[in-house]
Design an enzyme around this catalytic site. Structure first.
Site, PDB file in Angstrom:
ATOM      1  N   LYS A  78      23.127  58.364  29.871  1.00  0.00           N
ATOM      2  CA  LYS A  78      22.687  57.622  31.027  1.00  0.00           C
ATOM      3  C   LYS A  78      22.881  57.996  32.396  1.00  0.00           C
ATOM      4  O   LYS A  78      23.766  58.722  32.895  1.00  0.00           O
ATOM      5  CB  LYS A  78      23.212  56.286  30.815  1.00  0.00           C
ATOM      6  CG  LYS A  78      22.797  55.159  31.558  1.00  0.00           C
ATOM      7  CD  LYS A  78      23.083  53.868  31.372  1.00  0.00           C
ATOM      8  CE  LYS A  78      22.476  52.500  32.146  1.00  0.00           C
ATOM      9  NZ  LYS A  78      23.134  51.327  31.971  1.00  0.00           N
ATOM     10  N   SER A 158      19.788  47.145  31.152  1.00  0.00           N
ATOM     11  CA  SER A 158      19.328  48.512  31.892  1.00  0.00           C
ATOM     12  C   SER A 158      19.515  49.834  31.227  1.00  0.00           C
ATOM     13  O   SER A 158      18.567  50.731  31.837  1.00  0.00           O
ATOM     14  CB  SER A 158      20.571  48.589  32.942  1.00  0.00           C
ATOM     15  OG  SER A 158      21.662  48.946  32.692  1.00  0.00           O
ATOM     16  N   SER A 182      23.606  45.128  28.782  1.00  0.00           N
ATOM     17  CA  SER A 182      22.705  46.457  29.291  1.00  0.00           C
ATOM     18  C   SER A 182      22.685  47.332  28.191  1.00  0.00           C
ATOM     19  O   SER A 182      22.141  48.266  28.112  1.00  0.00           O
ATOM     20  CB  SER A 182      23.142  46.949  30.480  1.00  0.00           C
ATOM     21  OG  SER A 182      22.569  46.251  31.759  1.00  0.00           O
TER      22      SER A 182
END
Lengths: 495, 95
Positions: A78, A158, A182
């Site tokens: 990420k 997210s 998330s």
């Protein structure tokens, strides 16, 4: 053997050790899949040179018999994780051009375990969002579609890029982070597994901070076994994060027996929301029946402060964000606004932050500033911290009464269309995290497991919440649920 | 509690984010939506409840107060938008 990029971590690991394939072959298969998946906008910084170099090194170690647990397995990282020499901008314009001189502890541990980084994954800006629509890179797109429609759907957020990449077999697994849901919400929206460990299990060092008392990293994987393998590599004490727990990390994979006989699974009545879609309700009931069938005892429980979790979160998270994001001032890294003649340092801060932060980030920083400001600190921030104590106590009470894990839906709906929430007020979007946010507030481990498809053919997930530090037991319950649910569906390739 | 444009402007100033005059009404309205949602917390009886400081009940680790790192001026400055002569450069602060 099937296409190499579609393998799970465990399958690829076993194939590597039997000499049936090489890390270079696995890595090349993933890099080719990434090249062909521009439409998903999942990988936003690709690092093929680093990947192939690490893959060659992994093959050499495998040859020599000195291979750590994740040796040669290609994964995505990420964009929130700082990776040395590779852009790490938390999907924000304000960190444009930022290339850290250091590596986050979690990504370093994965590298030390032999994992191969393929590149950086899309996400909501500073991890603030539930649909990956606040990213400076544009939306990540869910590989799943409704029936035969071609409406682009959100992969959730997210960690939307991580979820899309794993679901579309662009990498074998990916890192995510979870402040209010998330990891678990995007995992549920894309039919994959995601676990947020107990607060303190994974070091936060080198992960761009959003809300420090809630943020935790975790793996996003194709199944529960992979989550166990990758979580073990990510966990462990780190002197550079004062909240990192100095506890031994168990062999989580060895704990996957599938035997949950005698376990007490709580069903919290407060999670039965008004207007909850019948399909979610049914999924939840079916999940409880599966665990019962596997020998667990199903118990109705009460977590009375559940309805206050979201408002509590929307005080604490913005408050911590306003403090954490104060560092983006245009001085030390990232973007600095062009200044007009006569502009001083205050104008530099104000223009830099107005240009660099997107709308949602600005809004949360300002809400956080407000709830921390003189005159409101007690009414909002201190009150929210007290309610947080009560929310955590709700969980402590049911665990003290003998509950081993709690079963809930992961999300209140299946993935929605990109842009469908544009006109909704911000609170509507926040409701996506209604089932997941309590877990962050209480610091507990939570895992999302795919459990079925809705009528439109979209994946739906269930969440299991465990006792603090008992990720191994939690993953074993998730493993039993996974085996009973038998979710094997994959998105049809259109990209 | 309702936020007017003046309060919105004040908050933007405190947060060091430039908000144009014409954007203030919409911003104030968004704040009010969010704060209206947060307002529910007033219903909760928090009498005698301690505000949470740390979610994990453990004593933070301590270490000896010694220098463990340093001597990396070039690395520290490597990402600066404007670095000169070994320092971060900013607009003039003192007349």
């Amino acid at each position: 053997m099937s296409e190499l990029n579609t393998l799970t971590l465990a399958q690829a690991r076993d194939a590597l050790r039997k000499g049936e394939t090489t890390s270079v072959a696995l890595t090349e298969a993933c890099l080719a899949a990434i090249e062909g998946a521009g439409a998903l906008n999942a990988f936003v910084h690709k690092t093929p040179e680093i990947a192939l170099e690490r893959a060659r090194a992994a093959d050499a170690r495998l040859q020599s018999g000195d291979a750590p647990k994740m040796c040669g397995l290609p994964i995505g990282i990420k964009d929130l994780f700082c990776t040395r020499g590779v852009p790490s901008q938390a999907a924000s314009r304000i960190l444009e051009g930022f290339k850290p001189e250091y590596e986050s502890t979690v990504s370093q541990q994965l590298a030390d375990a032999g994992a191969v980084m393929l590149g950086k994954l899309n996400m909501d800006e500073f991890a603030m969002g539930s649909s990956n629509e606040t990213s400076c890179y544009g939306n990540a797109v869910n590989p799943w579609r409704r029936g035969n429609e071609d409406t682009p759907l959100t992969p959730g957020g997210s960690s939307g890029g991580s979820a899309a990449a794993v679901a579309a077999d662009l990498c074998l697994a990916a890192t995510g982070t979870d402040t209010g849901g998330s990891i678990r919400q995007p995992a549920a929206f894309t039919g994959i597994t995601g676990i947020k460990p107990t607060y303190g299990r994974c070091s936060r060092w080198g992960i761009v901070a959003f809300a420090s008392s809630l943020d935790q990293a975790g793996p996003m994987t194709k199944d529960v076994r992979d989550a166990a393998i990758m979580l073990e590599a990510m966990c462990g004490h780190d002197p550079k994060d004062s909240t990192s727990a100095d506890l031994a990390v168990p062999d989580f994979e060895a704990m996957l027996t599938g035997d949950i006989r005698g376990k007490k699974i709580g069903i919290p009545r407060e999670y039965r929301m008004d207007g909850m879609p019948a399909e979610i309700e049914k999924l939840w009931t079916d999940g409880a029946a599966m665990l019962k069938e596997a020998g667990a005892q199903i118990v109705d429980i009460s977590l009375p402060h559940t309805k206050y979790a979201l408002p509590t979160y929307y005080v604490i998270a913005p408050a911590e964000a306003s403090s954490n994001l104060a560092r983006y001032d245009g001085v030390r890294y990232g973007h600095r606004a062009k200044l007009a003649k006569g502009d001083g340092i205050t104008e530099m801060y104000e223009k830099t932050r107005a240009e660099g932060f997107g709308h949602e980030v600005q809004r949360r920083v300002m809400v956080g500033t407000y709830v921390l400001s003189a005159g409101f600190y007690d009414a909002y921030y201190n009150r929210a911290r007290k309610v947080r104590t009560l929310i955590k106590k709700d969980f402590e009470d049911v665990f003290a009464a003998g509950i081993d894990a709690i079963l809930t839906p992961a999300t209140p709906s299946a993935a929605f269309g990109l842009g469908e929430m544009t006109d909704a007020d911000p609170v509507q979007m926040y409701l996506n995290d209604v089932f997941t946010v309590t877990v962050n507030l209480a610091g507990l481990p939570g895992v999302a497991v795919p459990a079925g498809l809705d009528q439109q053919g979209l994946p739906l997930g269930l969440q299991l919440i465990g006792r603090p530090w008992e990720e191994g037991d939690l993953l074993n319950t998730a493993y039993a649920l996974e085996q009973a649910a038998g979710f094997l569906a994959k998105p049809g390739k259109w990209w | 509690m309702s936020i007017d444009q003046n309060t919105a402007a004040k908050v933007a100033k405190l947060a060091r984010i430039k908000v144009e005059e014409e954007a203030l009404p919409a911003l104030a309205s968004e704040f009010n939506t969010i704060l209206g949602f947060i307002e529910q917390l007033a219903e909760v009886d928090v009498e005698g409840v301690e505000p949470m400081v740390s979610v994990t009940p453990m004593r933070l680790k301590r270490r000896t107060d010694v220098v463990t790192d340093g001597n990396m001026q070039a690395k520290v400055l490597a990402n600066a938008p404007d670095a000169r002569e070994g320092f971060f450069a900013v607009p003039k602060v003192v007349e």
